[in-house]
Scaffold this active site. Structure first.
Site, PDB file in Angstrom:
ATOM      1  N   ALA A   1       0.849  -1.188   0.159  1.00  0.00           N
ATOM      2  CA  ALA A   1      -0.190  -0.128   0.188  1.00  0.00           C
ATOM      3  C   ALA A   1       0.941   1.280  -0.166  1.00  0.00           C
ATOM      4  CB  ALA A   1      -0.807  -0.148   1.434  1.00  0.00           C
ATOM      5  N   ALA A   2       1.885   1.355   0.660  1.00  0.00           N
ATOM      6  CA  ALA A   2       2.692   2.661   0.861  1.00  0.00           C
ATOM      7  C   ALA A   2       3.094   3.160  -0.538  1.00  0.00           C
ATOM      8  CB  ALA A   2       3.875   2.415   1.644  1.00  0.00           C
ATOM      9  N   PRO A   3       3.160   4.516  -0.707  1.00  0.00           N
ATOM     10  CA  PRO A   3       2.524   5.612   0.307  1.00  0.00           C
ATOM     11  C   PRO A   3       1.028   5.713   0.291  1.00  0.00           C
ATOM     12  CG  PRO A   3       3.331   6.724  -1.689  1.00  0.00           C
ATOM     13  CD  PRO A   3       3.463   5.121  -1.986  1.00  0.00           C
ATOM     14  N   GLY A   4       0.359   5.054  -0.316  1.00  0.00           N
ATOM     15  CA  GLY A   4      -1.182   4.961   0.096  1.00  0.00           C
ATOM     16  C   GLY A   4      -2.143   5.438  -1.084  1.00  0.00           C
TER      17      GLY A   4
ATOM     18  N   LYS B   1      -3.257   4.768  -3.931  1.00  0.00           N
ATOM     19  CA  LYS B   1      -4.155   3.652  -4.549  1.00  0.00           C
ATOM     20  C   LYS B   1      -5.244   3.340  -3.673  1.00  0.00           C
ATOM     21  CE  LYS B   1      -1.024   1.833  -7.971  1.00  0.00           C
ATOM     22  NZ  LYS B   1       0.248   3.033  -7.514  1.00  0.00           N
TER      23      LYS B   1
ATOM     24  N   ASP C   1       1.242  -3.252   4.294  1.00  0.00           N
ATOM     25  CA  ASP C   1       2.567  -3.158   3.887  1.00  0.00           C
ATOM     26  C   ASP C   1       3.321  -3.719   4.799  1.00  0.00           C
ATOM     27  OD1 ASP C   1       3.816  -1.266   1.355  1.00  0.00           O
ATOM     28  OD2 ASP C   1       5.249  -1.570   3.116  1.00  0.00           O
TER      29      ASP C   1
ATOM     30  N   CYS D   1       5.520  -0.247 -11.822  1.00  0.00           N
ATOM     31  CA  CYS D   1       5.998   0.998 -12.737  1.00  0.00           C
ATOM     32  C   CYS D   1       7.412   0.617 -13.327  1.00  0.00           C
ATOM     33  CB  CYS D   1       6.241   2.051 -11.584  1.00  0.00           C
ATOM     34  SG  CYS D   1       7.143   1.446 -10.253  1.00  0.00           S
TER      35      CYS D   1
END
Length: 424
Positions: free
Chosen positions: A238-241, A243, A258, A353
């Site tokens: 999840a980080a940095p959050g 999405k 995370d 990415c």
């Protein structure tokens, strides 16, 4: 002089390993510099990393025999100041020569440094870069083989452009209300590209918590899930959050998972600022022992991050071919774990990415062979238009391959696949 020495240290750290730049800017010797010195050092270091291939090509052309590493490093920062910074030519030359005088291994070459820098000035500055020399050759050749020479050149040229700041909004009403104050261009969905610079905490809407920083391409994966009202969702890395925030704003009850305690702090900070809530859990996405299944599972997997070259040019130069193979193995295991967490009829969004096919297309094809109860959900034309997805980014197979140059002004390079688990 202190700022230029710090820039040399940052560049060395960035080229030594993938996390080197981020670690170097947190060291006490860097933090002891004044604000202006830190700002200059960061700007110069990032310019060198962004233009590294171009600068090295010039140095190769100007020297009959390759100089030692110290001389090469000084020539890079001297050329970068001459070509791309508002530093007077005489200051760029004189400070670089003075830096050469400080060390025994560079002192004998101060005349060479002076001559090369002055010759570039006499010639009118730096020549237009060759796209094939902007990125490491092994990566450029991979891109050329995967996407063709024109696309490989388009990707590489994005290195030369400093990216704008993209924001994702909670609601369309907030975006419309603040777009002028933020000097923004709507990009589709709830994404806005701001031309502002400086401290984002001072920008309109930051204190209200109605937007967060997120590259336009990074926002597409969660955007494909559409309205999540009344549904459950989990963001596995999840980080940095960003999405997770998107899914909450779309109506979902979200778990943000995370493995990093420090990175989860950023998720919690973003939740507090935006006034949103999620169940924040520290755990490994592959081995987390929770048998619940969810309507939506989002896996933005750890990857080589070669698609972030606009914002993190250091990643390209520190990445090695072996890194891609190691990360592909991690992604394989994470995908299998993620698939087991999806309810029948539910969605799995897999994204990275990375520009490397082993971390995108190859992963999904292999996953579908292992899990025949999943199928690719190709986005409808209306969804593509609504989210502002470049049409050339939609592959015939149904997944998305967003290349950095597909969007005017650039975007992060992403692979995104929306998979649906069949009922029964």
């Amino acid at each position: 002089m202190n700022a230029r020495l710090a820039a040399l240290t940052l560049i060395d750290a960035a080229l030594a390993k993938r996390t080197g730049f981020d670690e170097a800017v947190t060291r006490s010797d860097f933090l002891d510099l004044s604000d202006s010195e830190r700002g200059f050092a960061r700007a110069l270091a990032m310019l060198v990393l962004r233009r590294l291939g171009q600068l090295d090509y010039i140095i190769e052309k100007k020297t009959q025999k390759a100089p030692n590493d110290g001389v090469w490093a000084l020539l890079r920062i001297g050329l970068a100041q001459i070509g791309f910074m508002q530093v007077p030519d005489f200051a760029a030359v004189s400070t670089t020569v003075k830096l050469a005088e400080r060390e025994a291994h560079t002192r004998p070459f101060k005349g060479l440094i002076n001559a090369i820098l002055r010759s570039v000035i006499r010639e009118g500055g730096l020549n237009k870069p060759l796209p094939s020399r902007l990125a490491p050759d092994w990566l450029f050749q991979r891109w050329k083989a995967a996407y063709g020479e024109a696309n490989a050149e388009g990707i590489a040229l994005m290195l030369t452009e400093e990216p704008a700041t993209d924001l994702t909004f909670k609601t369309a009403a907030d975006l419309d209300r603040l777009k002028d104050d933020l000097q923004g261009e709507p990009l589709g969905g709830l994404a806005l590209r701001s031309s502002l610079r400086g401290n984002i905490a001072e920008w309109a809407g930051y204190g209200e918590g109605v937007w967060w920083v997120q590259d336009a391409a990074a926002s597409v994966g969660a955007g494909l899930l559409g309205d999540l009202t009344g549904k459950t969702a989990i963001d596995l890395c999840a980080a940095p959050g960003g999405k997770a925030l998107q899914m909450i704003a779309a109506g979902a009850e979200v778990i943000a998972l995370d493995r990093s305690k420090n990175r989860l702090k950023r998720v919690e900070e973003n939740l507090i600022r935006t006034g949103m809530t999620a169940d924040v859990v520290m755990g490994d996405a592959e081995t987390w022992e929770d048998r619940r299944q969810f309507d939506a599972v989002l896996l933005d997997a750890p990857c080589s991050a070669t698609g972030t070259l606009r914002r993190q040019p250091d990643v390209l130069w520190a990445t090695r071919p072996t890194d891609i193979a190691k990360l592909a193995d991690v992604q394989h295991r994470l995908l299998d774990s993620a698939g087991g967490r999806v309810k029948p009829g539910g969605s799995l969004v897999y994204c990275t990415c990375s520009l490397e096919r082993e971390e995108g297309e190859t992963q999904v094809l292999a996953f579908l062979r292992r899990h025949p109860d999943f199928a690719i959900q190709k986005p409808e034309d209306a969804t593509v238009a609504a989210l502002g997805i470049p049409v050339e980014s939609v592959a015939q197979q149904g997944w998305l391959r967003l290349l950095p140059h597909h969007r005017p002004g650039g975007q992060d390079g992403f692979f995104i696949a929306h998979l649906v688990r069949q009922n029964g």
